[in-house]
Design an enzyme around this catalytic site. Structure first.
Site, PDB file in Angstrom:
ATOM      1  N   GLU A 192       0.859  -1.184   0.000  1.00  0.00           N
ATOM      2  CA  GLU A 192       0.000   0.000   0.000  1.00  0.00           C
ATOM      3  C   GLU A 192       0.892   1.230   0.000  1.00  0.00           C
ATOM      4  O   GLU A 192       1.943   1.255   0.635  1.00  0.00           O
ATOM      5  CB  GLU A 192      -0.921  -0.022   1.224  1.00  0.00           C
ATOM      6  CG  GLU A 192      -1.989  -1.086   1.092  1.00  0.00           C
ATOM      7  CD  GLU A 192      -2.811  -1.298   2.356  1.00  0.00           C
ATOM      8  OE1 GLU A 192      -2.863  -0.386   3.201  1.00  0.00           O
ATOM      9  OE2 GLU A 192      -3.388  -2.385   2.496  1.00  0.00           O
ATOM     10  N   ASN A 235       5.902 -12.909   3.575  1.00  0.00           N
ATOM     11  CA  ASN A 235       5.449 -12.059   4.682  1.00  0.00           C
ATOM     12  C   ASN A 235       6.040 -12.507   6.013  1.00  0.00           C
ATOM     13  O   ASN A 235       6.355 -11.685   6.879  1.00  0.00           O
ATOM     14  CB  ASN A 235       3.921 -12.027   4.742  1.00  0.00           C
ATOM     15  CG  ASN A 235       3.366 -10.952   3.812  1.00  0.00           C
ATOM     16  OD1 ASN A 235       4.126 -10.237   3.162  1.00  0.00           O
ATOM     17  ND2 ASN A 235       2.058 -10.830   3.745  1.00  0.00           N
ATOM     18  N   LEU A 249      14.856  -3.141   8.592  1.00  0.00           N
ATOM     19  CA  LEU A 249      15.613  -3.240   9.845  1.00  0.00           C
ATOM     20  C   LEU A 249      15.424  -1.972  10.665  1.00  0.00           C
ATOM     21  O   LEU A 249      16.358  -1.513  11.316  1.00  0.00           O
ATOM     22  CB  LEU A 249      17.101  -3.451   9.570  1.00  0.00           C
ATOM     23  CG  LEU A 249      17.580  -4.879   9.306  1.00  0.00           C
ATOM     24  CD1 LEU A 249      19.103  -4.935   9.238  1.00  0.00           C
ATOM     25  CD2 LEU A 249      17.070  -5.875  10.356  1.00  0.00           C
ATOM     26  N   ALA A 259      13.979  -0.393  13.773  1.00  0.00           N
ATOM     27  CA  ALA A 259      13.352  -0.709  15.057  1.00  0.00           C
ATOM     28  C   ALA A 259      12.299   0.348  15.362  1.00  0.00           C
ATOM     29  O   ALA A 259      12.374   1.470  14.878  1.00  0.00           O
ATOM     30  CB  ALA A 259      14.416  -0.735  16.145  1.00  0.00           C
ATOM     31  N   CYS A 267      -2.181  -7.294   6.644  1.00  0.00           N
ATOM     32  CA  CYS A 267      -1.534  -8.488   6.083  1.00  0.00           C
ATOM     33  C   CYS A 267      -0.605  -9.217   7.051  1.00  0.00           C
ATOM     34  O   CYS A 267      -0.891 -10.339   7.450  1.00  0.00           O
ATOM     35  CB  CYS A 267      -0.783  -8.116   4.805  1.00  0.00           C
ATOM     36  SG  CYS A 267      -1.902  -7.728   3.443  1.00  0.00           S
ATOM     37  N   LYS A 320      -1.995 -11.052  10.411  1.00  0.00           N
ATOM     38  CA  LYS A 320      -2.927 -12.177  10.178  1.00  0.00           C
ATOM     39  C   LYS A 320      -2.266 -13.248   9.303  1.00  0.00           C
ATOM     40  O   LYS A 320      -2.562 -14.441   9.445  1.00  0.00           O
ATOM     41  CB  LYS A 320      -4.250 -11.692   9.592  1.00  0.00           C
ATOM     42  CG  LYS A 320      -4.202 -11.001   8.240  1.00  0.00           C
ATOM     43  CD  LYS A 320      -4.820 -11.811   7.128  1.00  0.00           C
ATOM     44  CE  LYS A 320      -4.847 -11.031   5.825  1.00  0.00           C
ATOM     45  NZ  LYS A 320      -4.701 -11.858   4.646  1.00  0.00           N
ATOM     46  N   LYS A 322       1.048   2.447   8.353  1.00  0.00           N
ATOM     47  CA  LYS A 322       2.293   2.845   7.715  1.00  0.00           C
ATOM     48  C   LYS A 322       2.031   4.141   6.942  1.00  0.00           C
ATOM     49  O   LYS A 322       0.856   4.468   6.674  1.00  0.00           O
ATOM     50  CB  LYS A 322       2.820   1.756   6.787  1.00  0.00           C
ATOM     51  CG  LYS A 322       1.883   1.426   5.632  1.00  0.00           C
ATOM     52  CD  LYS A 322       2.451   0.308   4.825  1.00  0.00           C
ATOM     53  CE  LYS A 322       2.719   0.747   3.425  1.00  0.00           C
ATOM     54  NZ  LYS A 322       3.338  -0.226   2.571  1.00  0.00           N
ATOM     55  N   ARG A 364      -6.088  -1.017   9.786  1.00  0.00           N
ATOM     56  CA  ARG A 364      -6.296  -2.368  10.297  1.00  0.00           C
ATOM     57  C   ARG A 364      -5.089  -2.781  11.157  1.00  0.00           C
ATOM     58  O   ARG A 364      -3.954  -2.665  10.728  1.00  0.00           O
ATOM     59  CB  ARG A 364      -6.464  -3.368   9.127  1.00  0.00           C
ATOM     60  CG  ARG A 364      -7.771  -3.175   8.386  1.00  0.00           C
ATOM     61  CD  ARG A 364      -7.891  -4.117   7.195  1.00  0.00           C
ATOM     62  NE  ARG A 364      -7.041  -3.722   6.078  1.00  0.00           N
ATOM     63  CZ  ARG A 364      -7.074  -4.297   4.873  1.00  0.00           C
ATOM     64  NH1 ARG A 364      -7.897  -5.291   4.647  1.00  0.00           N
ATOM     65  NH2 ARG A 364      -6.279  -3.881   3.908  1.00  0.00           N
TER      66      ARG A 364
END
Ligand SMILES: NC(=O)c1ccc[n+]([C@@H]2O[C@H](COP(=O)([O-])OP(=O)(O)OC[C@H]3O[C@@H](n4cnc5c(N)ncnc54)[C@H](O)[C@@H]3O)[C@@H](O)[C@H]2O)c1
Length: 466
Positions: free
Chosen positions: A151, A206, A248, A250, A258, A261, A321, A328
């Site tokens: 996305e 993922n 990477l 943190a 995604c 789940k 993000k 979600r």
């Protein structure tokens, strides 16, 4: 295209852009009305133009009529959601099943179902049986063509992907390759596999990404305990080509529709297959990730003197993000909700995700701007790394907050700059305090640790407006 959400609407518009005739089938009346009128019902850069072009050219239409869809096409993409089942780790396949059960009885002749949704391995083989059991005359084949779009970059990722993976019978895979001919001609690698491999590619990818994020977050916990700086550490190990610097970072960890789940559904499916031991590490990946959220709440609390009751907290970012309005399983909103439950007055601002956030967390307060969210704040938490937050000039906020405390939930802010502007800068994973005007100081940087920073430590540097 069955299901016109983040994945389906993007794929539909991109397929029309390639010159195909596309009919999007969407059961949500609001989304359908929006798409028909040229409005994208979510935030995706560039998609409104593409959608408009598709509609204007007549190549792209939308409906909720399965009979029309059955007559319109012989290639059917499945892009409906596969959320986590309530109270279980497994994926809920009811939307996928509903597509088959509503479509198949209308089909005659030869049809190809092309799965794009992320599903547990073995689903495609089941769908093949399920679909063919419902046709009187003809045959339905099933291939899986997993989707890797991100996305915020969905159009580029669809029209210029890293790779295209298709699994299934050779002849059917060839038909899928024809759909993507212009993309393949531009040099995109095509990997043709069997059905289970194609299904597994997506969840394996993922799981790897989730593991990389949780790896650096686990190292971040050690960095904090040892007084090291996880960002510098990530830079250092990221130079190794075998490791790589991406994913990477943190911070508050992963969320969205995604990764969480998908890793849970992968564990559940491995269990069903008798291979549960192989994926027990994903349980740890998940728990490291969820721990970030509680650790962040603790860090905000410590930064407010150990008590959130009556504290004003500005939370900048609600989307899971940047460049998305998807909330979600958003770590940002989850932390905002927890802060509120601990007694803080929380005001959230996000450039795009306000409407979705209000729907999910109606009891939080929402502001129309960064300035409005931060007015009177005792702490400002940057929870999503939108570039507009990364670029904030701390001097603009200094006069309006109650205390100059910034918590960098994504380790994305220039900490030195905030520090030089008189702010207390905090982050999970070790917070080096360097003075901007003495970058080459022979002194090693002093690290603040969560447990050794109390409100008293801030009093000298944090003026209050009250
Ligand atoms: N969002 C992403 O970035 C992304 C990336 C790769 C893979 N995926 C996978 O793609 C799938 C879809 O994800 P999404 O984010 O687009 O979900 P989404 O919830 O945004 O979209 C799913 C859409 O399907 C519609 N729908 C449900 N049942 C339907 C039916 N029977 N017929 C027609 N429409 C129906 C819903 O109304 C919704 O609009 C999931 O399996 C997801 O894991 C998503």
């Amino acid at each position: 295209m069955f299901g016109c959400g983040y994945l389906g609407a993007t794929h539909a518009a991109c397929m029309a852009e390639l010159g195909h005739h596309v009919l999007g089938v969407e059961t949500d009346a609001h989304k359908l009305a929006a798409l028909r009128s040229g409005q994208v019902p979510f935030h995706e850069p560039g998609l409104p133009d593409l959608l408009r072009r598709g509609l204007d050219s007549g190549l792209l239409r939308f409906t909720d009529d399965y009979c029309e869809a059955a007559q319109f096409a012989d290639l059917h993409f499945i892009a409906v959601g596969t959320p986590q089942k309530k109270g279980e780790y497994a994926a809920d396949l009811s939307h996928v099943h509903s597509v088959i059960d509503r479509l198949a009885p209308h089909l005659s002749g030869r049809h190809l179902l092309i799965g794009k949704s992320t599903v547990p391995v073995g689903t495609a083989a089941d769908l093949l049986v399920r679909a063919n059991a419902q046709v009187d005359d003809g045959h339905i084949d099933v291939v899986w063509n997993p989707e890797f779009l991100r996305e915020g970059h969905a159009i580029d990722d669809t029209l210029s992907p890293d790779r295209i993976v298709v699994g299934g019978a050779a002849q059917s895979c060839e038909r899928v390759a024809e759909i993507y001919a212009p993309i393949l001609a531009a040099g995109t690698p095509l990997l043709v596999t069997d059905l289970p491999t194609a299904e597994l590619v997506k969840v394996a990818a993922n799981s790897f990404l989730a593991t990389k994020i949780s790896f650096i977050n686990a190292i971040s916990e050690v960095c904090e305990a040892a007084g090291a700086d996880v960002s510098l550490l990530a830079d250092a190990i990221g130079h190794d080509g075998r490791i790589g610097r991406r994913f990477l970072n943190a911070g508050l960890g992963f969320g969205g529709g995604c990764l969480p789940k998908d890793i849970r559904a992968f564990m559940a499916r491995a269990g069903e297959l008798g291979a549960d031991q192989a994926l027990t590490f994903l349980r740890e990946v998940d728990s490291i990730n969820m721990r970030r959220r509680t650790a962040m709440v603790e860090l905000v609390s410590t930064s407010c003197g150990g008590d959130l009751l009556g504290a004003n907290i500005a939370v900048l970012g609600a989307a899971f993000k940047p460049d998305s309005d998807d909330v979600r399983d958003s770590p940002a909103l989850n932390v905002a909700g927890q802060l509120q439950l601990r007694g803080a007055a929380v005001t959230v601002y996000d450039p795009c995700a306000m409407a979705n956030s209000r729907r999910l967390f109606p009891t939080l307060s929402y502001a129309q701007s960064v300035q409005e969210a931060c007015a009177g704040a005792d702490a400002v938490l940057v929870a999503t790394e939108w570039s507009q937050f990364v670029e904030i000039d701390p001097d603009d906020l200094s006069p309006i907050v109650r205390r100059r405390v910034v918590i960098d939930g994504r380790r994305c802010l220039p900490g030195d700059r905030w520090h030089a502007a008189g702010w207390v800068y905090r982050a999970l994973g070790g917070t080096p305090v360097r003075h901007a005007n003495t970058p080459k100081s022979p002194e090693p940087p002093h690290f603040l640790r969560d447990h050794d920073v109390r409100l008293d430590d801030h009093v000298g540097v944090v003026p209050t407006l009250a």
